[in-house]
Design a protein around this motif. Structure first.
Motif, PDB file in Angstrom:
ATOM      1  N   SER A   1      -6.316 -39.729 -64.278  1.00 55.72           N
ATOM      2  CA  SER A   1      -5.045 -40.192 -63.726  1.00 55.72           C
ATOM      3  C   SER A   1      -4.664 -39.342 -62.519  1.00 55.72           C
ATOM      4  O   SER A   1      -5.040 -38.168 -62.426  1.00 55.72           O
ATOM      5  CB  SER A   1      -3.936 -40.121 -64.780  1.00 55.72           C
ATOM      6  N   TYR A   2      -3.929 -39.967 -61.601  1.00 56.55           N
ATOM      7  CA  TYR A   2      -3.432 -39.256 -60.429  1.00 56.55           C
ATOM      8  C   TYR A   2      -1.911 -39.233 -60.484  1.00 56.55           C
ATOM      9  O   TYR A   2      -1.264 -40.274 -60.612  1.00 56.55           O
ATOM     10  CB  TYR A   2      -3.878 -39.945 -59.140  1.00 56.55           C
ATOM     11  N   LEU A   3      -1.359 -38.026 -60.419  1.00 62.23           N
ATOM     12  CA  LEU A   3       0.091 -37.834 -60.415  1.00 62.23           C
ATOM     13  C   LEU A   3       0.512 -37.424 -59.010  1.00 62.23           C
ATOM     14  O   LEU A   3       0.170 -36.331 -58.552  1.00 62.23           O
ATOM     15  CB  LEU A   3       0.501 -36.754 -61.419  1.00 62.23           C
ATOM     16  N   LEU A   4       1.208 -38.316 -58.315  1.00 58.50           N
ATOM     17  CA  LEU A   4       1.737 -37.997 -57.000  1.00 58.50           C
ATOM     18  C   LEU A   4       2.990 -37.154 -57.181  1.00 58.50           C
ATOM     19  O   LEU A   4       3.924 -37.555 -57.897  1.00 58.50           O
ATOM     20  CB  LEU A   4       2.065 -39.277 -56.231  1.00 58.50           C
ATOM     21  N   LEU A   5       3.044 -35.991 -56.548  1.00 54.45           N
ATOM     22  CA  LEU A   5       4.170 -35.075 -56.702  1.00 54.45           C
ATOM     23  C   LEU A   5       5.251 -35.388 -55.678  1.00 54.45           C
ATOM     24  O   LEU A   5       4.974 -35.892 -54.590  1.00 54.45           O
ATOM     25  CB  LEU A   5       3.693 -33.634 -56.568  1.00 54.45           C
ATOM     26  N   ASP A   6       6.502 -35.082 -56.043  1.00 56.04           N
ATOM     27  CA  ASP A   6       7.628 -35.426 -55.159  1.00 56.04           C
ATOM     28  C   ASP A   6       8.039 -34.288 -54.228  1.00 56.04           C
ATOM     29  O   ASP A   6       8.977 -34.431 -53.436  1.00 56.04           O
ATOM     30  CB  ASP A   6       8.833 -35.892 -55.975  1.00 56.04           C
ATOM     31  N   GLY A   7       7.351 -33.145 -54.318  1.00 54.86           N
ATOM     32  CA  GLY A   7       7.678 -32.010 -53.460  1.00 54.86           C
ATOM     33  C   GLY A   7       8.808 -31.153 -53.961  1.00 54.86           C
ATOM     34  O   GLY A   7       9.137 -30.129 -53.358  1.00 54.86           O
ATOM     35  N   ASN A   8       9.412 -31.553 -55.082  1.00 56.68           N
ATOM     36  CA  ASN A   8      10.525 -30.787 -55.658  1.00 56.68           C
ATOM     37  C   ASN A   8      10.248 -30.383 -57.099  1.00 56.68           C
ATOM     38  O   ASN A   8      11.174 -30.213 -57.888  1.00 56.68           O
ATOM     39  CB  ASN A   8      11.809 -31.622 -55.595  1.00 56.68           C
ATOM     40  N   GLY A   9       8.971 -30.245 -57.438  1.00 57.10           N
ATOM     41  CA  GLY A   9       8.607 -29.832 -58.791  1.00 57.10           C
ATOM     42  C   GLY A   9       8.555 -30.966 -59.778  1.00 57.10           C
ATOM     43  O   GLY A   9       8.497 -30.731 -60.990  1.00 57.10           O
ATOM     44  N   GLY A  10       8.555 -32.224 -59.299  1.00 56.11           N
ATOM     45  CA  GLY A  10       8.504 -33.368 -60.185  1.00 56.11           C
ATOM     46  C   GLY A  10       7.391 -34.329 -59.793  1.00 56.11           C
ATOM     47  O   GLY A  10       6.633 -34.095 -58.853  1.00 56.11           O
ATOM     48  N   VAL A  11       7.291 -35.438 -60.535  1.00 50.12           N
ATOM     49  CA  VAL A  11       6.273 -36.457 -60.303  1.00 50.12           C
ATOM     50  C   VAL A  11       6.939 -37.700 -59.745  1.00 50.12           C
ATOM     51  O   VAL A  11       7.891 -38.229 -60.329  1.00 50.12           O
ATOM     52  CB  VAL A  11       5.521 -36.789 -61.613  1.00 50.12           C
ATOM     53  N   ALA A  12       6.439 -38.192 -58.609  1.00 50.23           N
ATOM     54  CA  ALA A  12       6.984 -39.391 -57.982  1.00 50.23           C
ATOM     55  C   ALA A  12       6.379 -40.655 -58.565  1.00 50.23           C
ATOM     56  O   ALA A  12       7.067 -41.670 -58.715  1.00 50.23           O
ATOM     57  CB  ALA A  12       6.744 -39.355 -56.470  1.00 50.23           C
ATOM     58  N   SER A  13       5.074 -40.617 -58.904  1.00 48.30           N
ATOM     59  CA  SER A  13       4.405 -41.785 -59.468  1.00 48.30           C
ATOM     60  C   SER A  13       3.142 -41.340 -60.177  1.00 48.30           C
ATOM     61  O   SER A  13       2.663 -40.213 -60.000  1.00 48.30           O
ATOM     62  CB  SER A  13       4.070 -42.815 -58.384  1.00 48.30           C
ATOM     63  N   ARG A  14       2.578 -42.263 -60.972  1.00 48.93           N
ATOM     64  CA  ARG A  14       1.374 -41.949 -61.743  1.00 48.93           C
ATOM     65  C   ARG A  14       0.572 -43.233 -61.935  1.00 48.93           C
ATOM     66  O   ARG A  14       1.140 -44.291 -62.186  1.00 48.93           O
ATOM     67  CB  ARG A  14       1.799 -41.345 -63.074  1.00 48.93           C
ATOM     68  N   HIS A  15      -0.751 -43.119 -61.794  1.00 55.49           N
ATOM     69  CA  HIS A  15      -1.588 -44.292 -62.036  1.00 55.49           C
ATOM     70  C   HIS A  15      -2.985 -43.851 -62.470  1.00 55.49           C
ATOM     71  O   HIS A  15      -3.393 -42.703 -62.256  1.00 55.49           O
ATOM     72  CB  HIS A  15      -1.693 -45.167 -60.778  1.00 55.49           C
ATOM     73  N   THR A  16      -3.716 -44.775 -63.101  1.00 54.38           N
ATOM     74  CA  THR A  16      -5.113 -44.529 -63.422  1.00 54.38           C
ATOM     75  C   THR A  16      -5.925 -44.627 -62.147  1.00 54.38           C
ATOM     76  O   THR A  16      -5.936 -45.659 -61.478  1.00 54.38           O
ATOM     77  CB  THR A  16      -5.630 -45.548 -64.452  1.00 54.38           C
ATOM     78  N   ALA A  17      -6.631 -43.545 -61.805  1.00 53.32           N
ATOM     79  CA  ALA A  17      -7.357 -43.474 -60.538  1.00 53.32           C
ATOM     80  C   ALA A  17      -8.843 -43.778 -60.704  1.00 53.32           C
ATOM     81  O   ALA A  17      -9.450 -44.420 -59.857  1.00 53.32           O
ATOM     82  CB  ALA A  17      -7.183 -42.092 -59.918  1.00 53.32           C
ATOM     83  N   ILE A  18      -9.440 -43.287 -61.790  1.00 50.38           N
ATOM     84  CA  ILE A  18     -10.882 -43.441 -62.013  1.00 50.38           C
ATOM     85  C   ILE A  18     -11.118 -43.724 -63.487  1.00 50.38           C
ATOM     86  O   ILE A  18     -10.544 -43.052 -64.350  1.00 50.38           O
ATOM     87  CB  ILE A  18     -11.645 -42.157 -61.615  1.00 50.38           C
ATOM     88  N   ARG A  19     -11.949 -44.706 -63.766  1.00 51.12           N
ATOM     89  CA  ARG A  19     -12.415 -44.951 -65.127  1.00 51.12           C
ATOM     90  C   ARG A  19     -13.860 -44.472 -65.206  1.00 51.12           C
ATOM     91  O   ARG A  19     -14.719 -44.954 -64.471  1.00 51.12           O
ATOM     92  CB  ARG A  19     -12.292 -46.426 -65.491  1.00 51.12           C
ATOM     93  N   VAL A  20     -14.103 -43.528 -66.086  1.00 51.88           N
ATOM     94  CA  VAL A  20     -15.402 -42.867 -66.167  1.00 51.88           C
ATOM     95  C   VAL A  20     -16.275 -43.576 -67.190  1.00 51.88           C
ATOM     96  O   VAL A  20     -15.935 -43.643 -68.371  1.00 51.88           O
ATOM     97  CB  VAL A  20     -15.241 -41.381 -66.537  1.00 51.88           C
ATOM     98  N   ASP A  21     -17.402 -44.119 -66.731  1.00 50.95           N
ATOM     99  CA  ASP A  21     -18.361 -44.747 -67.640  1.00 50.95           C
ATOM    100  C   ASP A  21     -19.250 -43.653 -68.204  1.00 50.95           C
ATOM    101  O   ASP A  21     -20.331 -43.359 -67.686  1.00 50.95           O
ATOM    102  CB  ASP A  21     -19.190 -45.793 -66.887  1.00 50.95           C
TER     103      ASP A  21
END
Length: 342
Positions: free
Chosen positions: A229-249
């Motif tokens: 998963s990729y957690l995009l940070l908001d620059g203020n110590g928090g998370v702005a968004s989150r999504h599944t980035a890679i599915r590992v076979d």
């Protein structure tokens, strides 16, 4: 989480008095990996053995190497998750001389990662079984408990660790793993250890954690879902968004720790197979790092990697019934802080 003979950050079976639910290559191979990075092709990189560091401990029935990280002198620190009291739980390895010595041991810690803080220069260790964060002086002396207790009403199963530029800690908390429930979290602890907050929850046994090369986001591997998963940070110590980035076979293998090189490539370790897969930041699979077949017998997991700061020599921790080993290969790009253990 199922109980398996070997668990890297995924889990450990009972050891001693504690029951834990823890779980370079030659020039031609390096050139092939770099070519793969430029063309987008997936290639196989054969890692070469450096040395055996540990044998299976009689007291615990296991050895499990983790958290490789380079110190300022170019030595490699490695933790042995299942080492019993009195035996080395943190080792310092001279990779040139192929020697190692004990840095730290204690009566209760099950340490799954190690990192040097950019704030105070101390070594920080995650204790999976107790949820504590322990720090040591660079030479291994002066052990201190940096953080202990609950975060939002629950103790952590602190697995891997990443530091931001200011020295604040970001920890993958694998709670819920033993129940097979998505209760895992990403926890942020201020560099003074006084404020702990949950940045993300509902994760499926989060294991590896690393900042992206630009520090704008966090890569987090979820072991029981074989995804990153990729957690995009908001620059203020928090998370702005989150999504599944890679599915590992991964087949029978599961996602373990993560490292990131200077080009932003992800090195995803595999639990259940002595190998790593390498992706670019857009999820394109670039390479698979494998142990030669003749040497892979008795080796079950490649848990983590450290790439030489400013260089491309990578050192991978590999473990199984045959013991705990260091293997080396040529990384696709230079090592940075995000390449250095965690």
């Amino acid at each position: 989480m199922q109980r398996l003979p070997i668990r890297s950050l995924a889990g450990l079976t009972a050891i001693g008095l504690l029951t834990l639910t823890l779980t370079g290559c030659g020039t031609r191979a390096g050139a092939a990996a770099h070519e793969a990075a430029s063309t987008g092709a997936d290639t196989t990189v054969r890692a070469q053995k450096v040395m055996r560091l540990t044998k299976v401990h009689q007291a615990t029935g296991m050895t499990l190497l983790e958290g490789p990280v380079f110190d300022r002198d170019g030595n490699l620190l490695v933790v042995d998750v299942t080492a019993p009291p009195g035996e080395p739980k943190v080792l310092r390895v001279d990779v040139r001389k192929k020697t190692s010595r004990q840095v730290h041991t204690d009566a209760r810690g099950a340490y799954t990662s190690a990192q040097f803080s950019p704030y105070d220069g101390r070594i920080y260790l995650t204790d999976f079984s107790h949820g504590d964060i322990v720090s040591l002086a660079p030479d291994g002396s002066d052990p201190q408990t940096f953080f202990s207790g609950e975060v939002d009403g629950a103790r952590m199963n602190a697995d891997d660790l990443a530091f931001d530029r200011d020295g604040d800690l970001y920890i993958s908390d694998s709670r819920g793993m033993s129940e097979g429930e998505a209760k895992g979290r990403v926890v942020r602890i201020d560099r003074d250890g006084k404020n702990a907050t949950v940045l993300a929850d509902g994760l499926a046994a989060p294991n590896g954690i690393s900042f992206a090369a630009d520090y704008r986001g966090l890569w987090v591997s979820e072991l029981t879902q074989n995804r990153v998963s990729y957690l995009l940070l908001d620059g203020n110590g928090g998370v702005a968004s989150r999504h599944t980035a890679i599915r590992v076979d991964g087949g029978v293998a599961q996602t373990d720790s993560i490292a990131v090189d200077a080009d932003g490539n992800l090195y995803q370790a595999l639990h259940g197979r002595p190998a790593m897969v390498v992706y670019d930041r857009n999820g394109e699979r670039l390479a698979t790092v494998e142990i030669p077949a003749r040497a892979a017998e008795g080796l079950e997991s490649a848990t983590n990697v450290a790439i030489t700061p400013g260089g491309t020599k990578a050192y991978m921790t590999v473990s199984g019934p045959a013991g705990g080993y260091l293997y080396t290969f040529d990384a696709l790009a230079e090592g940075i802080r995000q390449s250095n253990g965690g």
